[in-house]
Design a protein around this motif. Structure first.
Motif, mmCIF file in Angstrom:
data_model
loop_
_atom_site.group_PDB
_atom_site.id
_atom_site.type_symbol
_atom_site.label_atom_id
_atom_site.label_comp_id
_atom_site.label_asym_id
_atom_site.label_seq_id
_atom_site.Cartn_x
_atom_site.Cartn_y
_atom_site.Cartn_z
ATOM 1 N N CYS A 146 -0.119 -5.764 2.870
ATOM 2 C CA CYS A 146 -0.822 -4.498 2.635
ATOM 3 C C CYS A 146 -0.404 -3.894 1.295
ATOM 4 O O CYS A 146 0.158 -2.793 1.240
ATOM 5 N N PRO A 147 -0.638 -4.615 0.194
ATOM 6 C CA PRO A 147 -0.128 -4.166 -1.111
ATOM 7 C C PRO A 147 -0.698 -2.823 -1.545
ATOM 8 O O PRO A 147 -1.862 -2.506 -1.289
ATOM 9 N N GLY A 148 0.163 -2.049 -2.193
ATOM 10 C CA GLY A 148 -0.263 -0.750 -2.682
ATOM 11 C C GLY A 148 0.631 -0.268 -3.806
ATOM 12 O O GLY A 148 1.838 -0.527 -3.812
ATOM 13 N N GLU A 149 0.041 0.437 -4.749
ATOM 14 C CA GLU A 149 0.775 0.927 -5.916
ATOM 15 C C GLU A 149 1.936 1.825 -5.518
ATOM 16 O O GLU A 149 2.972 1.849 -6.189
ATOM 17 N N TYR A 150 1.779 2.555 -4.401
ATOM 18 C CA TYR A 150 2.805 3.512 -4.001
ATOM 19 C C TYR A 150 3.535 3.084 -2.726
ATOM 20 O O TYR A 150 4.045 3.922 -1.993
ATOM 21 N N SER A 151 3.600 1.777 -2.495
ATOM 22 C CA SER A 151 4.446 1.289 -1.411
ATOM 23 C C SER A 151 5.895 1.692 -1.687
ATOM 24 O O SER A 151 6.306 1.806 -2.845
ATOM 25 N N VAL A 152 6.645 1.884 -0.624
ATOM 26 C CA VAL A 152 8.070 2.196 -0.762
ATOM 27 C C VAL A 152 8.862 0.982 -0.299
ATOM 28 O O VAL A 152 8.653 0.481 0.802
ATOM 29 N N ARG A 166 17.547 -8.426 -2.929
ATOM 30 C CA ARG A 166 16.272 -8.703 -2.266
ATOM 31 C C ARG A 166 15.528 -7.388 -2.023
ATOM 32 O O ARG A 166 16.111 -6.406 -1.568
ATOM 33 N N LYS A 167 14.244 -7.374 -2.312
ATOM 34 C CA LYS A 167 13.426 -6.174 -2.141
ATOM 35 C C LYS A 167 12.462 -6.368 -0.975
ATOM 36 O O LYS A 167 11.759 -7.387 -0.919
ATOM 37 N N VAL A 168 12.446 -5.388 -0.069
ATOM 38 C CA VAL A 168 11.585 -5.487 1.103
ATOM 39 C C VAL A 168 10.785 -4.203 1.276
ATOM 40 O O VAL A 168 11.285 -3.098 1.048
ATOM 41 N N LYS A 169 9.558 -4.360 1.682
ATOM 42 C CA LYS A 169 8.705 -3.198 1.910
ATOM 43 C C LYS A 169 9.165 -2.472 3.161
ATOM 44 O O LYS A 169 9.382 -3.075 4.211
ATOM 45 N N LEU A 170 9.300 -1.145 3.067
ATOM 46 C CA LEU A 170 9.752 -0.335 4.197
ATOM 47 C C LEU A 170 8.682 0.616 4.718
ATOM 48 O O LEU A 170 8.703 0.973 5.902
ATOM 49 N N VAL A 171 7.777 1.048 3.856
ATOM 50 C CA VAL A 171 6.770 2.039 4.244
ATOM 51 C C VAL A 171 5.400 1.632 3.714
ATOM 52 O O VAL A 171 5.240 1.337 2.528
ATOM 53 N N GLY A 172 4.435 1.626 4.622
ATOM 54 C CA GLY A 172 3.040 1.465 4.234
ATOM 55 C C GLY A 172 2.320 2.778 4.495
ATOM 56 O O GLY A 172 2.575 3.428 5.515
ATOM 57 N N THR A 173 1.441 3.181 3.592
ATOM 58 C CA THR A 173 0.766 4.467 3.739
ATOM 59 C C THR A 173 -0.747 4.314 3.650
ATOM 60 O O THR A 173 -1.266 3.377 3.041
ATOM 61 N N ALA A 174 -1.429 5.257 4.283
ATOM 62 C CA ALA A 174 -2.890 5.309 4.237
ATOM 63 C C ALA A 174 -3.291 6.774 4.283
ATOM 64 O O ALA A 174 -2.525 7.628 4.734
#
Length: 251
Positions: A146-152, A166-174
């Motif tokens: 769920c790629p996004g410019e403002y992913s955290v 290592r970098k991991v996505k923690l928050v997805g927003t909509a």
């Protein structure tokens, strides 16, 4: 980078702590129902938080992918209910080790600050994680789900189970905007990465979408000592309050 929305006024509202209903589709739709109620002035500002049942939330674009049906079945086979959300991009999986944060507010010209809200709330989440001793930043990771410019995303140190750096996505927003109000929905992966990683890999493979499995993780993967769900929510409410968003369960 500023986290302030232009001309943002202090907000006082109600905190809704909810339990999953047993119907993931109804839980997802409830956010939209609450948004309509706020837009119609039947409710004031609110922050709805809950730990969801295992859910595989597809975006509208996913339904047009050749492998969508196979991907939905992969979700079912893994115990994740496949749903199509009205906001957001590509597929994202979450479960009771996660939190869904639905922030809903009335605003006359809600669309005018639509893009800025992504940046604003992403930076608030970075503040939350920083206070929890998690190194975090805003920005899309190559190959993230769920790629996004403002992913955290979080960045591993020597404390957690992942290798340093290592970098991991923690928050997805909509986000969903209607006349007179907006809903900013965030899914935070706090713990129990493995089921999410397994179903995400199967789903993205079925749809032929790029995915780097190393970008899948949770907050707990990045810390030495577990962060309780209570501490996470307390910290989030503290940060939100310092930025003018005060939510009270007592109404």
């Amino acid at each position: 980078m500023s986290t302030a929305i232009p001309e943002q006024q202090p907000t006082a509202g109600i905190l809704l702590r909810e339990e999953p209903s047993g119907d993931p589709a109804a839980d997802l739709d409830r956010g939209i129902e609450l948004l309509r109620e706020v837009a119609q002035d039947k409710r004031g500002p609110l922050l709805r938080i809950y730990r969801p049942a295992p859910t595989l939330a597809f975006g509208q674009r996913d339904t047009r992918a050749p492998g969508y049906e196979a991907a939905a079945q992969a979700g079912r086979d893994a115990g994740f209910a496949p749903l199509i959300r009205k906001a957001g991009g590509r597929a994202m999986a979450y479960h009771p080790g996660s939190w869904v944060i639905d922030h809903i507010q009335p605003e006359k010209d809600a669309m005018l600050t639509h893009q800025h809200r992504f940046e604003h709330f992403a930076n608030l989440f970075v503040e939350v994680f920083t206070r929890l001793d998690v190194t975090a930043a805003v920005g899309e990771l190559p190959g993230e789900y769920c790629p996004g410019e403002y992913s955290v995303h979080g960045i591993a140190t020597r404390q957690g189970r992942f290798g340093r750096g290592r970098k991991v996505k923690l928050v997805g927003t909509a986000q969903r905007v209607v006349q007179g109000a907006w809903l900013f929905s965030s899914a935070v992966i706090l713990e129990d990465t493995d089921p999410i990683a397994a179903v995400t890999e199967s789903v993205y493979e079925a749809m032929g979408l790029e995915l780097d499995p190393n970008t899948i993780g949770s907050v707990q993967d990045l810390v030495a000592e577990p962060i309780t769900h209570e501490r996470f929510i307390e910290t989030l409410l503290e940060v939100w309050g310092e930025h003018g968003y005060t939510f009270d369960e007592r109404g």
